[in-house]
Design a protein around this motif. Structure first.
Motif, PDB file in Angstrom:
ATOM      1  N   ASN A 111       1.923 -16.436  32.429  1.00 20.71           N
ATOM      2  CA  ASN A 111       1.904 -17.193  33.686  1.00 20.71           C
ATOM      3  C   ASN A 111       3.251 -17.140  34.420  1.00 20.71           C
ATOM      4  OD1 ASN A 111      -0.735 -18.006  33.307  1.00 20.71           O
ATOM      5  ND2 ASN A 111      -0.132 -19.828  32.140  1.00 20.71           N
ATOM      6  N   GLY A 112       3.905 -15.985  34.317  1.00 23.64           N
ATOM      7  CA  GLY A 112       5.161 -15.801  35.051  1.00 23.64           C
ATOM      8  C   GLY A 112       6.392 -16.251  34.311  1.00 23.64           C
ATOM      9  N   ASN A 113       6.273 -16.682  33.105  1.00 26.69           N
ATOM     10  CA  ASN A 113       7.431 -17.189  32.358  1.00 26.69           C
ATOM     11  C   ASN A 113       8.387 -16.093  31.911  1.00 26.69           C
ATOM     12  OD1 ASN A 113       6.668 -19.843  32.546  1.00 26.69           O
ATOM     13  ND2 ASN A 113       5.461 -19.779  30.655  1.00 26.69           N
ATOM     14  N   ASP A 114       8.003 -14.814  32.130  1.00 28.94           N
ATOM     15  CA  ASP A 114       8.878 -13.731  31.699  1.00 28.94           C
ATOM     16  C   ASP A 114       9.845 -13.284  32.809  1.00 28.94           C
ATOM     17  OD1 ASP A 114       6.912 -12.746  33.321  1.00 28.94           O
ATOM     18  OD2 ASP A 114       6.633 -10.879  32.175  1.00 28.94           O
ATOM     19  N   LYS A 115       9.830 -14.004  33.947  1.00 30.39           N
ATOM     20  CA  LYS A 115      10.750 -13.629  35.020  1.00 30.39           C
ATOM     21  C   LYS A 115      12.194 -13.989  34.639  1.00 30.39           C
ATOM     22  CE  LYS A 115       7.316 -14.183  38.666  1.00 30.39           C
ATOM     23  NZ  LYS A 115       6.979 -14.880  39.930  1.00 30.39           N
ATOM     24  N   LYS A 116      13.121 -13.259  35.239  1.00 32.91           N
ATOM     25  CA  LYS A 116      14.530 -13.499  34.933  1.00 32.91           C
ATOM     26  C   LYS A 116      15.006 -14.812  35.537  1.00 32.91           C
ATOM     27  CE  LYS A 116      15.969  -8.706  34.414  1.00 32.91           C
ATOM     28  NZ  LYS A 116      16.909  -7.655  34.877  1.00 32.91           N
ATOM     29  N   GLY A 117      15.898 -15.467  34.827  1.00 37.36           N
ATOM     30  CA  GLY A 117      16.463 -16.718  35.309  1.00 37.36           C
ATOM     31  C   GLY A 117      17.643 -16.463  36.233  1.00 37.36           C
ATOM     32  N   LYS A 118      18.400 -17.541  36.587  1.00 36.81           N
ATOM     33  CA  LYS A 118      19.493 -17.434  37.543  1.00 36.81           C
ATOM     34  C   LYS A 118      20.604 -16.532  37.037  1.00 36.81           C
ATOM     35  CE  LYS A 118      18.752 -21.941  39.716  1.00 36.81           C
ATOM     36  NZ  LYS A 118      19.369 -23.268  40.020  1.00 36.81           N
ATOM     37  N   ARG A 119      20.791 -16.485  35.720  1.00 37.86           N
ATOM     38  CA  ARG A 119      21.887 -15.691  35.165  1.00 37.86           C
ATOM     39  C   ARG A 119      21.457 -14.267  34.845  1.00 37.86           C
ATOM     40  NH1 ARG A 119      24.770 -19.951  30.931  1.00 37.86           N
ATOM     41  NH2 ARG A 119      25.214 -21.583  32.479  1.00 37.86           N
ATOM     42  N   GLY A 120      20.270 -13.878  35.296  1.00 34.64           N
ATOM     43  CA  GLY A 120      19.819 -12.519  35.080  1.00 34.64           C
ATOM     44  C   GLY A 120      19.239 -12.286  33.711  1.00 34.64           C
ATOM     45  N   LYS A 121      19.002 -13.378  32.969  1.00 33.39           N
ATOM     46  CA  LYS A 121      18.432 -13.241  31.637  1.00 33.39           C
ATOM     47  C   LYS A 121      17.020 -13.790  31.624  1.00 33.39           C
ATOM     48  CE  LYS A 121      22.875 -13.752  29.273  1.00 33.39           C
ATOM     49  NZ  LYS A 121      23.618 -14.538  28.253  1.00 33.39           N
ATOM     50  N   LYS A 122      16.232 -13.258  30.756  1.00 36.07           N
ATOM     51  CA  LYS A 122      14.875 -13.766  30.601  1.00 36.07           C
ATOM     52  C   LYS A 122      14.909 -15.150  29.980  1.00 36.07           C
ATOM     53  CE  LYS A 122      12.210  -9.491  30.271  1.00 36.07           C
ATOM     54  NZ  LYS A 122      11.209  -8.742  29.463  1.00 36.07           N
ATOM     55  N   ASN A 123      13.991 -15.964  30.410  1.00 30.66           N
ATOM     56  CA  ASN A 123      13.901 -17.291  29.806  1.00 30.66           C
ATOM     57  C   ASN A 123      13.580 -17.169  28.320  1.00 30.66           C
ATOM     58  OD1 ASN A 123      14.325 -18.481  32.284  1.00 30.66           O
ATOM     59  ND2 ASN A 123      12.142 -18.648  32.758  1.00 30.66           N
ATOM     60  N   ALA A 124      14.086 -18.083  27.553  1.00 28.84           N
ATOM     61  CA  ALA A 124      13.806 -18.072  26.116  1.00 28.84           C
ATOM     62  C   ALA A 124      12.315 -18.293  25.906  1.00 28.84           C
ATOM     63  CB  ALA A 124      14.593 -19.171  25.420  1.00 28.84           C
ATOM     64  N   PRO A 125      11.701 -17.586  24.959  1.00 32.88           N
ATOM     65  CA  PRO A 125      10.270 -17.737  24.718  1.00 32.88           C
ATOM     66  C   PRO A 125       9.936 -19.173  24.345  1.00 32.88           C
ATOM     67  CG  PRO A 125      11.322 -16.571  22.897  1.00 32.88           C
ATOM     68  CD  PRO A 125      12.328 -16.667  23.994  1.00 32.88           C
ATOM     69  N   THR A 126       8.902 -19.701  24.962  1.00 35.22           N
ATOM     70  CA  THR A 126       8.490 -21.072  24.687  1.00 35.22           C
ATOM     71  C   THR A 126       7.508 -21.112  23.530  1.00 35.22           C
ATOM     72  OG1 THR A 126       6.692 -20.868  26.294  1.00 35.22           O
ATOM     73  CG2 THR A 126       8.792 -21.754  27.088  1.00 35.22           C
ATOM     74  N   VAL A 127       7.499 -22.235  22.840  1.00 40.24           N
ATOM     75  CA  VAL A 127       6.529 -22.447  21.772  1.00 40.24           C
ATOM     76  C   VAL A 127       5.234 -22.908  22.420  1.00 40.24           C
ATOM     77  CG1 VAL A 127       5.978 -23.751  19.697  1.00 40.24           C
ATOM     78  CG2 VAL A 127       8.335 -23.034  20.137  1.00 40.24           C
ATOM     79  N   THR A 128       4.167 -22.208  22.185  1.00 41.90           N
ATOM     80  CA  THR A 128       2.903 -22.476  22.871  1.00 41.90           C
ATOM     81  C   THR A 128       2.020 -23.430  22.070  1.00 41.90           C
ATOM     82  OG1 THR A 128       1.679 -20.668  21.831  1.00 41.90           O
ATOM     83  CG2 THR A 128       3.000 -20.138  23.782  1.00 41.90           C
ATOM     84  N   LYS A 129       1.038 -23.996  22.759  1.00 41.55           N
ATOM     85  CA  LYS A 129       0.052 -24.845  22.101  1.00 41.55           C
ATOM     86  C   LYS A 129      -0.734 -24.059  21.070  1.00 41.55           C
ATOM     87  CE  LYS A 129      -1.236 -28.488  22.998  1.00 41.55           C
ATOM     88  NZ  LYS A 129      -0.963 -29.802  22.356  1.00 41.55           N
ATOM     89  N   ALA A 130      -1.010 -22.808  21.364  1.00 41.83           N
ATOM     90  CA  ALA A 130      -1.750 -21.976  20.417  1.00 41.83           C
ATOM     91  C   ALA A 130      -0.976 -21.794  19.116  1.00 41.83           C
ATOM     92  CB  ALA A 130      -2.061 -20.612  21.043  1.00 41.83           C
ATOM     93  N   GLN A 131       0.336 -21.682  19.221  1.00 38.13           N
ATOM     94  CA  GLN A 131       1.162 -21.472  18.039  1.00 38.13           C
ATOM     95  C   GLN A 131       1.314 -22.729  17.194  1.00 38.13           C
ATOM     96  OE1 GLN A 131       4.494 -19.995  20.323  1.00 38.13           O
ATOM     97  NE2 GLN A 131       4.268 -17.934  19.469  1.00 38.13           N
ATOM     98  N   THR A 132       1.246 -23.884  17.819  1.00 35.32           N
ATOM     99  CA  THR A 132       1.480 -25.134  17.096  1.00 35.32           C
ATOM    100  C   THR A 132       0.198 -25.856  16.698  1.00 35.32           C
ATOM    101  OG1 THR A 132       1.644 -26.337  19.200  1.00 35.32           O
ATOM    102  CG2 THR A 132       3.692 -25.474  18.248  1.00 35.32           C
ATOM    103  N   SER A 133      -0.950 -25.354  17.112  1.00 38.01           N
ATOM    104  CA  SER A 133      -2.222 -26.011  16.811  1.00 38.01           C
ATOM    105  C   SER A 133      -2.833 -25.458  15.534  1.00 38.01           C
ATOM    106  CB  SER A 133      -3.206 -25.838  17.970  1.00 38.01           C
ATOM    107  OG  SER A 133      -2.722 -26.425  19.148  1.00 38.01           O
ATOM    108  N   ASN A 134      -3.482 -26.320  14.789  1.00 39.36           N
ATOM    109  CA  ASN A 134      -4.171 -25.919  13.566  1.00 39.36           C
ATOM    110  C   ASN A 134      -5.647 -25.702  13.875  1.00 39.36           C
ATOM    111  OD1 ASN A 134      -5.838 -26.653  10.987  1.00 39.36           O
ATOM    112  ND2 ASN A 134      -3.780 -26.236  10.214  1.00 39.36           N
ATOM    113  N   ILE A 135      -6.180 -24.556  13.499  1.00 39.20           N
ATOM    114  CA  ILE A 135      -7.560 -24.230  13.876  1.00 39.20           C
ATOM    115  C   ILE A 135      -8.575 -25.168  13.221  1.00 39.20           C
ATOM    116  CG2 ILE A 135      -7.097 -21.812  14.408  1.00 39.20           C
ATOM    117  CD1 ILE A 135      -8.201 -21.073  11.661  1.00 39.20           C
ATOM    118  N   HIS A 136      -8.247 -25.699  12.038  1.00 41.75           N
ATOM    119  CA  HIS A 136      -9.172 -26.629  11.387  1.00 41.75           C
ATOM    120  C   HIS A 136      -9.247 -27.949  12.153  1.00 41.75           C
ATOM    121  CE1 HIS A 136      -9.523 -23.885   8.082  1.00 41.75           C
ATOM    122  NE2 HIS A 136      -8.228 -23.907   7.860  1.00 41.75           N
ATOM    123  N   ASP A 137      -8.095 -28.403  12.659  1.00 43.28           N
ATOM    124  CA  ASP A 137      -8.087 -29.622  13.458  1.00 43.28           C
ATOM    125  C   ASP A 137      -8.862 -29.423  14.756  1.00 43.28           C
ATOM    126  OD1 ASP A 137      -6.467 -30.598  11.464  1.00 43.28           O
ATOM    127  OD2 ASP A 137      -4.597 -30.351  12.592  1.00 43.28           O
TER     128      ASP A 137
END
Length: 358
Positions: A21-47
């Motif tokens: 969703n556009g989060n890979d665009k470069k920031g003000k300092r010309g660096k990519k934003n740090a990868p965010t922890v997603t809901k998919a990564q933190t969710s348990n499939i059994h829950d």
């Protein structure tokens, strides 16, 4: 029922996908934003599965009313086959301080997750919950039980008549003399058509996909995916089901063959469901199935005879007249009885005097 019994041809894939969703665009300092922890990564499939698929309060309420109507007593023991994390068994234990449950599951990580969840949920009552690692066709419990349940179409993992027959024999062997077996199945025109259906579950979306159906073998392949609108992340193939879609006629014949003398069919009444809003259903539920009131309710008030449209069928052994009143998934069950031409299914409903012979 969590759907990860690998030995039965059901496997967990759980492919985590991030839509940036556009989060890979470069920031003000010309660096990519740090990868965010997603809901998919933190969710348990059994829950997620428990929240989107299972409705243990509705199921336990139905079990209690049905058993009381048939037997005139309170059931104490439950064996939950293909138990997954054992959410049904946990609700069973919560419904009465005397009740015990056995959870038979073939996937060890799922059992460990179930222990973790239910130990916190049940506290001291957890000692009445027994997880059993093993094959449902081979596990023989130290004691026989009042009810054996196999929900969420779990027995469809058995693709041959011989395998399903072996399972039903073990079910019969697990029951006390006046016990009952409850399972469910889906069917109808949509069950044989590839499609994808989404359902909003609040902070995530449940996605059911039917990938293909083979009319020559009745084999069907289905998947459950989860998506998270907040960040666009997804868990693809959280659960994959490689099943044979058995018909009610086939199930009935096999159950009678192993020694059950009666099979009753119940289905979800969509017409009646449309007439009831959530407030009316809540009023009917009163205090719900977590209290002893659900045991003491007059069973005659739960009788439902009206025929109507059906989208999901439930099969139970023995003649019964109970009705679930929960507003989730399995509400408004109506019994098909008799053999008149104006009914959807022809079934035998002669009263059974004994479930099995020792």
């Amino acid at each position: 029922s969590s759907g990860i019994n690998a030995e039965y041809g059901i496997k967990k894939q759980g492919e985590v996908v991030l839509e940036t969703n556009g989060n890979d665009k470069k920031g003000k300092r010309g660096k990519k934003n740090a990868p965010t922890v997603t809901k998919a990564q933190t969710s348990n499939i059994h829950d997620l599965y428990q929240k989107s698929v299972q409705s243990p309060k509705s199921d336990v309420s139905f079990f209690l009313k049905l058993f009381h109507n048939i037997r005139g007593r309170k059931p104490i023991s439950l064996k939950e086959d293909f138990s997954g994390t054992g959410v049904l068994a946990a609700e069973w234990i919560r419904s009465n301080f005397e009740r015990i449950a056995f959870c038979v599951e073939l996937d060890k990580p799922t059992i460990e997750r179930g222990k973790e969840i239910n130990m916190d949920l049940l506290g001291g009552s957890f000692e009445r919950m027994n997880f059993v690692y093993g094959d449902v066709t081979k596990v023989l419990l130290p004691e026989k039980v009042d009810i054996v349940a196999a929900l969420n179409y779990s027995f469809c993992v058995f693709k041959t008549r011989g395998m399903l027959l072996s399972y039903f024999k073990m079910v019969k062997e697990s029951l006390v003399e006046d016990g009952i077996f409850i399972c469910d199945i889906f069917g109808g025109a949509l069950s044989t058509i590839p499609f994808m259906n989404e359902r909003d579950c609040g902070d995530f979306t449940y996605i059911w996909e039917q990938e293909y159906f083979n009319p020559l073998t009745n084999e069907i392949k289905c998947h459950i995916h989860f998506s998270f609108p907040l960040d666009g992340s997804k868990i693809k193939y959280a659960f994959t089901y490689d099943w044979r879609l058995w018909s009610i006629v086939e199930i009935k014949e096999l159950l009678l063959e192993v020694g059950f003398r009666s099979v009753s069919i119940w289905w979800k009444n969509e017409k009646q469901r449309e007439k009831k809003n959530s407030e009316e259903i809540d009023n009917e539920l009163n205090s719900g199935s977590n209290s002893e009131d659900s045991d003491n309710e007059d069973p005659q008030k739960s009788i439902e005879k009206e025929a109507g449209d059906k989208s999901e069928e439930r099969v139970d052994i023995k003649k019964g007249k109970g009705k679930s009143k929960e507003k989730i998934e399995l509400e408004n069950l109506s019994q098909v009885s008799g053999d008149s031409d104006d009914e959807y299914l022809e079934v035998t409903t002669a009263r059974q005097t004994k479930v099995w012979n020792a």
